[in-house]
Motif scaffolding. Sequence first.
Motif, PDB file in Angstrom:
ATOM      1  N   VAL A 239     -42.418   1.088 -37.755  1.00  0.00           N
ATOM      2  CA  VAL A 239     -42.058   0.693 -36.391  1.00  0.00           C
ATOM      3  C   VAL A 239     -42.325  -0.788 -36.197  1.00  0.00           C
ATOM      4  N   SER A 250     -44.020  -3.564 -30.689  1.00  0.00           N
ATOM      5  CA  SER A 250     -43.838  -2.170 -31.075  1.00  0.00           C
ATOM      6  C   SER A 250     -43.788  -1.266 -29.851  1.00  0.00           C
ATOM      7  N   ARG A 251     -44.629  -1.589 -28.861  1.00  0.00           N
ATOM      8  CA  ARG A 251     -44.650  -0.773 -27.649  1.00  0.00           C
ATOM      9  C   ARG A 251     -43.327  -0.883 -26.892  1.00  0.00           C
ATOM     10  N   THR A 254     -40.573   1.068 -28.825  1.00  0.00           N
ATOM     11  CA  THR A 254     -40.707   2.508 -28.635  1.00  0.00           C
ATOM     12  C   THR A 254     -40.196   2.926 -27.268  1.00  0.00           C
ATOM     13  N   ARG A 255     -40.483   2.128 -26.261  1.00  0.00           N
ATOM     14  CA  ARG A 255     -39.999   2.433 -24.918  1.00  0.00           C
ATOM     15  C   ARG A 255     -38.467   2.354 -24.863  1.00  0.00           C
ATOM     16  N   THR A 258     -37.031   5.465 -26.544  1.00  0.00           N
ATOM     17  CA  THR A 258     -37.230   6.652 -25.712  1.00  0.00           C
ATOM     18  C   THR A 258     -36.302   6.629 -24.501  1.00  0.00           C
ATOM     19  N   PRO A 264     -38.451   8.725 -30.084  1.00  0.00           N
ATOM     20  CA  PRO A 264     -39.104   7.515 -30.586  1.00  0.00           C
ATOM     21  C   PRO A 264     -38.436   7.023 -31.861  1.00  0.00           C
TER      22      PRO A 264
END
Length: 323
Positions: A239, A250-251, A254-255, A258, A264
């Motif tokens: 990721v 990375s956060r 991922t959001r 999603t 993810p």
Amino acid sequence: MPLDFPETPPAPLDPHRVVALVAPRQELYPITSAAAVFGYHGPDIVQHYSFSLCAERPGSLPTTLGGPIQVDRGLEALDDADTVFIASWTLIPAPAVLHAVSRAHARGARIVAVWAGIFVPAALGLLDGRRASVHWELSAELTARHPRVIPDDTVIYVDHGDVATAGASAATLDLCLHQVLQEHGAAHAMRIGRQLAAGPHREGCQRQYPPLPTAGPMPDSLAPLLEWLLSRLPDQITVEDMAAYSGVSSRTLTRQFTDQLGVPPARWLLERRLAATRALLEETDLPVETIAARVGLSSAVNLRRRFHNALRTTPAAYRRSFR
């Protein structure tokens, strides 16, 4: 150079007959999308389907495009249909339409309803107590008219086998390719998708549309990243690698996955690797160890575990089913 298709394509032997029920003021995109998947693909792709149109009142029918579409067959065309494709209809379908679709379903035909086409199987009670993908603009209307249907306006399609629904017209390709995959395998579906230059096939659980942000701009399209990932399936990509390629944290990545795809990034990549695995099992005699290396699953042990978790079968049993 354009493909040199014959004016009258050869008829397949014992085809699965897909008949699209055309409504007045029909939106053409879902009809042409279904025809692209179930129609003729040239001599290099095995033709398993035939595709035709019918209408309650055949003739020259108006469309949302502004020009008419010529439909020569009436509801009797559903008498021998294997799949009935319904891409639009009024909120209260005509009795003759309901009777014809009900008869087709009763003898085993599959009903595929896209966008407002959902009101036909809903009126017949075929979706009572069942989850159905519905366009978010139609969700309240569907609930008011057919309260026993369980609407889901977040996923792009739901397939119960005898009845499948897709909320948005844009999901037509995904749902039709899903049917091809279920009936003739991942390799055949991927081959048709490649010819159509379709994007990566989306699973039904993926989101119908991204929610509006509460602040800031909408996330950029993930298409460049997805194409980069597909070209590097054998590589071990984390990721963090994806985030670095996209220039985000990375956060944040991922959001974005999603929100836009409903899964993810690691799961999305695993699904693509499993799809490539299925295609290689169907079309080659490569050892499982070699396939694992080609699709980025690192070892035969890891591939077998992932494959069984996803499909509840072994690679060997899956391969035998296509021989």
